[in-house]
Write an enzyme that holds these catalytic residues in place. Structure first.
Site, PDB file in Angstrom:
ATOM      1  N   GLY A 131       0.922  -1.163  -0.007  1.00  0.00           N
ATOM      2  CA  GLY A 131      -0.137  -0.239   0.150  1.00  0.00           C
ATOM      3  C   GLY A 131       1.093   1.071  -0.164  1.00  0.00           C
ATOM      4  N   ILE A 157      -9.149  -1.088  -6.203  1.00  0.00           N
ATOM      5  CA  ILE A 157      -8.863  -0.224  -7.613  1.00  0.00           C
ATOM      6  C   ILE A 157     -10.142   0.216  -7.976  1.00  0.00           C
ATOM      7  CG2 ILE A 157      -8.218  -0.593 -10.086  1.00  0.00           C
ATOM      8  CD1 ILE A 157      -6.007  -1.031  -7.546  1.00  0.00           C
ATOM      9  N   ARG A 271     -32.171  26.640  12.084  1.00  0.00           N
ATOM     10  CA  ARG A 271     -32.668  26.409  13.162  1.00  0.00           C
ATOM     11  C   ARG A 271     -32.554  27.232  14.274  1.00  0.00           C
ATOM     12  NH1 ARG A 271     -34.807  21.966  15.986  1.00  0.00           N
ATOM     13  NH2 ARG A 271     -33.589  21.535  17.824  1.00  0.00           N
ATOM     14  N   HIS A 341     -25.471  20.654  13.443  1.00  0.00           N
ATOM     15  CA  HIS A 341     -26.668  19.955  13.125  1.00  0.00           C
ATOM     16  C   HIS A 341     -27.332  19.462  14.384  1.00  0.00           C
ATOM     17  CE1 HIS A 341     -26.099  20.695   8.877  1.00  0.00           C
ATOM     18  NE2 HIS A 341     -27.317  20.246   8.626  1.00  0.00           N
ATOM     19  N   GLY A 342     -26.476  19.187  15.329  1.00  0.00           N
ATOM     20  CA  GLY A 342     -26.863  18.564  16.669  1.00  0.00           C
ATOM     21  C   GLY A 342     -27.185  17.145  16.197  1.00  0.00           C
ATOM     22  N   GLU A 366      -4.450   7.748  -2.315  1.00  0.00           N
ATOM     23  CA  GLU A 366      -3.404   8.569  -2.878  1.00  0.00           C
ATOM     24  C   GLU A 366      -2.322   8.880  -2.149  1.00  0.00           C
ATOM     25  OE1 GLU A 366      -4.310  10.735  -6.871  1.00  0.00           O
ATOM     26  OE2 GLU A 366      -6.054   9.580  -6.911  1.00  0.00           O
ATOM     27  N   THR A 368      -1.330   8.149   2.384  1.00  0.00           N
ATOM     28  CA  THR A 368      -1.962   8.597   3.451  1.00  0.00           C
ATOM     29  C   THR A 368      -1.517   9.861   4.129  1.00  0.00           C
ATOM     30  OG1 THR A 368      -0.182   7.383   4.766  1.00  0.00           O
ATOM     31  CG2 THR A 368      -2.346   6.018   4.139  1.00  0.00           C
ATOM     32  N   SER A 369      -2.202  10.236   5.259  1.00  0.00           N
ATOM     33  CA  SER A 369      -1.496  11.762   5.747  1.00  0.00           C
ATOM     34  C   SER A 369      -0.020  11.356   6.237  1.00  0.00           C
ATOM     35  CB  SER A 369      -2.191  12.192   7.142  1.00  0.00           C
ATOM     36  OG  SER A 369      -3.546  12.535   6.350  1.00  0.00           O
TER      37      SER A 369
HETATM   38  C1  LIG Z   1     -11.886   3.784  -1.783  1.00  0.00           C
HETATM   39  C2  LIG Z   1     -10.372   3.517  -2.317  1.00  0.00           C
HETATM   40  C3  LIG Z   1      -9.992   3.484  -3.646  1.00  0.00           C
HETATM   41  C4  LIG Z   1      -8.658   3.444  -3.959  1.00  0.00           C
HETATM   42  N1  LIG Z   1      -8.282   3.592  -5.313  1.00  0.00           N
HETATM   43  C5  LIG Z   1      -7.261   2.984  -5.683  1.00  0.00           C
HETATM   44  C6  LIG Z   1      -6.833   3.212  -7.118  1.00  0.00           C
HETATM   45  O1  LIG Z   1      -7.543   3.461  -7.802  1.00  0.00           O
HETATM   46  N2  LIG Z   1      -5.641   2.636  -7.410  1.00  0.00           N
HETATM   47  C7  LIG Z   1      -4.873   2.153  -6.348  1.00  0.00           C
HETATM   48  O2  LIG Z   1      -3.662   1.895  -7.029  1.00  0.00           O
HETATM   49  N3  LIG Z   1      -5.012   2.200  -5.161  1.00  0.00           N
HETATM   50  C8  LIG Z   1      -5.967   2.685  -4.744  1.00  0.00           C
HETATM   51  N4  LIG Z   1      -6.556   2.646  -3.322  1.00  0.00           N
HETATM   52  C9  LIG Z   1      -5.511   2.293  -2.409  1.00  0.00           C
HETATM   53  C10 LIG Z   1      -4.843   3.500  -1.494  1.00  0.00           C
HETATM   54  O3  LIG Z   1      -4.060   4.264  -2.347  1.00  0.00           O
HETATM   55  C11 LIG Z   1      -4.243   2.758  -0.565  1.00  0.00           C
HETATM   56  O4  LIG Z   1      -5.288   2.348   0.463  1.00  0.00           O
HETATM   57  C12 LIG Z   1      -3.293   3.838   0.435  1.00  0.00           C
HETATM   58  O5  LIG Z   1      -2.017   4.187  -0.343  1.00  0.00           O
HETATM   59  C13 LIG Z   1      -2.829   3.172   1.886  1.00  0.00           C
HETATM   60  O6  LIG Z   1      -2.442   1.627   1.542  1.00  0.00           O
HETATM   61  P1  LIG Z   1      -2.927   0.653   2.565  1.00  0.00           P
HETATM   62  O7  LIG Z   1      -4.335   0.592   2.653  1.00  0.00           O
HETATM   63  O8  LIG Z   1      -2.140  -0.477   2.329  1.00  0.00           O
HETATM   64  O9  LIG Z   1      -2.500   0.981   3.927  1.00  0.00           O
HETATM   65  P2  LIG Z   1      -0.789   0.869   4.575  1.00  0.00           P
HETATM   66  O10 LIG Z   1       0.158   1.068   3.649  1.00  0.00           O
HETATM   67  O11 LIG Z   1      -0.771  -0.601   5.252  1.00  0.00           O
HETATM   68  O12 LIG Z   1      -1.003   1.782   5.832  1.00  0.00           O
HETATM   69  C14 LIG Z   1      -1.525   1.407   7.416  1.00  0.00           C
HETATM   70  C15 LIG Z   1      -1.087   2.618   7.938  1.00  0.00           C
HETATM   71  O13 LIG Z   1       0.335   2.250   8.272  1.00  0.00           O
HETATM   72  C16 LIG Z   1       0.751   3.870   7.925  1.00  0.00           C
HETATM   73  N5  LIG Z   1       2.168   3.636   7.526  1.00  0.00           N
HETATM   74  C17 LIG Z   1       2.562   2.845   6.293  1.00  0.00           C
HETATM   75  N6  LIG Z   1       3.780   2.879   6.021  1.00  0.00           N
HETATM   76  C18 LIG Z   1       4.338   3.834   7.176  1.00  0.00           C
HETATM   77  C19 LIG Z   1       5.438   4.571   7.456  1.00  0.00           C
HETATM   78  N7  LIG Z   1       6.700   4.148   6.655  1.00  0.00           N
HETATM   79  N8  LIG Z   1       5.637   5.564   8.386  1.00  0.00           N
HETATM   80  C20 LIG Z   1       4.590   5.915   8.920  1.00  0.00           C
HETATM   81  N9  LIG Z   1       3.434   5.083   8.977  1.00  0.00           N
HETATM   82  C21 LIG Z   1       3.094   4.399   7.955  1.00  0.00           C
HETATM   83  C22 LIG Z   1      -0.269   4.245   7.085  1.00  0.00           C
HETATM   84  O14 LIG Z   1       0.056   5.923   6.879  1.00  0.00           O
HETATM   85  C23 LIG Z   1      -1.312   3.907   7.622  1.00  0.00           C
HETATM   86  O15 LIG Z   1      -1.910   4.772   8.877  1.00  0.00           O
HETATM   87  C24 LIG Z   1      -7.908   3.021  -2.954  1.00  0.00           C
HETATM   88  C25 LIG Z   1      -8.123   2.916  -1.755  1.00  0.00           C
HETATM   89  C26 LIG Z   1      -9.510   3.023  -1.145  1.00  0.00           C
HETATM   90  C27 LIG Z   1      -9.805   2.763   0.133  1.00  0.00           C
END
Ligand SMILES: Cc1cc2nc3c(=O)[nH]c(=O)nc-3n(C[C@H](O)[C@H](O)[C@H](O)COP(=O)(O)OP(=O)(O)OC[C@H]3O[C@@H](n4cnc5c(N)ncnc54)[C@H](O)[C@@H]3O)c2cc1C
Length: 382
Positions: A131, A157, A271, A341-342, A366, A368-369
């Site tokens: 991920g 995806i 409201r 909105h309570g 795209e 995570t934070s």
């Molecule tokens: C609705 C939806 C649509 C999506 N669409 C697409 C798409 O079209 N194509 C595609 O390829 N992907 C897609 N994604 C995937 C998305 O980009 C991933 O879910 C995202 O990048 C996070 O990967 P993960 O879910 O495996 O989380 P993980 O990588 O397993 O992360 C889990 C937690 O660990 C933290 N973490 C991981 N590594 C570190 C680090 N080195 N240091 C600190 N913290 C860390 C993360 O920030 C997170 O809080 C989609 C996801 C969703 C839910």
């Protein structure tokens, strides 16, 4: 410094605002309740040219600049985020790799139906075990008799499984680099390729009317030439795709945050408690003022990142900052909108309940934070 939008940018903003207000918003509750993919609305977006905004007219696009595209994402997402993400994933992730890295022949073959909105395209990077560590892909493609033989799977995806989906571009390991790391290549997989298996849609907390599925590749075979660039170009390519996508996701977050403010302000004026509208209470006014301020800041951040992109300057730091701040701004805005909105904010009949459920994914998709903070810290030299 000139913050004025030009005529084209304003025209695109106004068209999208009107479309979102008149066509999307009235259907948003039903789309969330049923989770049905909104074919009619997506086709209408195509007819308006919204699914090919940043691509040249010779490929069926609208020839708009990157900021116009981001503004369009903001306005569509203000109407509904499932629509916003369908547009964003199609354009930034699905179609733009063809435009940026495709050969002339690939551009001519794939881009026009995507830019005209006749077809959607997906990008498959994420895997069950890869991920945030997007280079940790396990999907493999082996070259045999002039064809890639692909085995592996992808998770979450967007846009791969609709009736309009033309296919997916995936990252796959195609060998080892001289430094011992995996060589990653982007491979084009049209929808009906034998061995390409599209799973059932996930049941999601938000973005319910967008299409999100797992994909599996079992001895899936495509011709050797169906890669973007050459073997080993994939890592650099998807990093570039993601940077642009982050600006668009920041715009999507601003649109959702603005929708939260729109609804909260409307409700606060209507409201009444203690004999007057709750908007007369300073505690409520300050919440609304903070939302408005943060939204404006988040908007300026994505404008600046888009502007840098248009100047051909580096913008990875600003893209991460915009995505990070806008997604967290949207989360705070959704939270405060429900608070204003309570108890009614907890009820599904009010849009803010839907906004609150949908906002969380903005801090995950795209990058995570945490990943955005890693990019920003790297730019600081950490
Ligand atoms: C609705 C939806 C649509 C999506 N669409 C697409 C798409 O079209 N194509 C595609 O390829 N992907 C897609 N994604 C995937 C998305 O980009 C991933 O879910 C995202 O990048 C996070 O990967 P993960 O879910 O495996 O989380 P993980 O990588 O397993 O992360 C889990 C937690 O660990 C933290 N973490 C991981 N590594 C570190 C680090 N080195 N240091 C600190 N913290 C860390 C993360 O920030 C997170 O809080 C989609 C996801 C969703 C839910």
């Amino acid at each position: 410094m000139d913050f004025t939008l030009n005529e084209e940018q304003m025209a695109i903003r106004d068209t999208c605002r009107e479309f979102a207000e008149q066509e999307i918003k009235p259907l948003a509750e039903e789309m969330d309740r049923t989770g049905a993919f909104p074919y009619a609305l997506v086709r209408q977006m195509g007819e308006l040219g919204l699914l090919g905004l940043p691509f040249p007219e010779e490929y069926g696009g609208a020839g708009a600049d990157f900021l116009s595209y981001c503004i369009a994402i903001e306005e569509i997402s203000r109407g509904d985020v499932s629509m916003g993400i369908t547009m964003e994933a199609h354009t930034s992730l699905g179609a733009s790799p063809f435009y940026l890295f495709g050969s002339d022949k690939q551009k001519e073959q794939y881009l026009p139906p995507l830019a005209r909105g006749e077809q959607l395209w997906a990008f498959g990077l994420t895997e069950p075990g890869a991920g945030s560590d997007s280079g940790g892909s396990q999907t493999r493609a082996i070259l045999r008799d002039g064809h890639w033989h692909i085995n592996g799977s992808k998770s979450f995806i967007t846009n791969a499984g609709t009736d309009m989906s033309g296919g997916v571009t995936i990252t796959a390991i195609t060998g080892k680099r001289t430094d011992g790391r995996n060589e990653i290549t982007n491979i084009i997989i049209p929808k009906n390729t034998p061995g390409y298996i599209i799973g059932n849609p996930y049941k999601k907390m938000g973005w319910k009317a967008s299409d999100t599925r797992p994909l599996t590749f079992e001895d899936c075979v495509v011709p050797e030439g169906d890669t973007l660039g050459g073997p080993g170009d994939g890592f650099k390519q998807f990093m570039r795709i993601l940077v642009g996508g982050r600006v668009a996701i920041a715009a999507l977050s601003v649109g959702l945050a603005q929708a939260c403010l729109d609804e909260a302000l409307k409700y606060a004026r209507e409201r009444k408690q203690f004999g007057q509208p709750i908007s007369k209470f300073q505690a409520i006014q300050f919440k609304l003022a903070d939302m408005d301020t943060e939204i404006e800041l988040a908007r300026l951040m994505y404008y600046k990142a888009a502007w840098l992109q248009m100047q051909g300057k580096p913008y990875s730091r600003e893209a991460s900052m915009a995505k990070l701040f806008a997604s967290e701004t949207a989360k705070r805005a959704a939270d405060q909108a429900v608070q204003i909105h309570g108890g009614y904010g907890f009820m599904d009949e009010y849009p803010v309940s839907r906004y609150w459920r949908s906002v969380k994914i903005n801090e995950i998709g795209e990058g995570t934070s945490e990943v955005q903070r890693m990019v920003i810290a790297k730019n600081l030299g950490c």
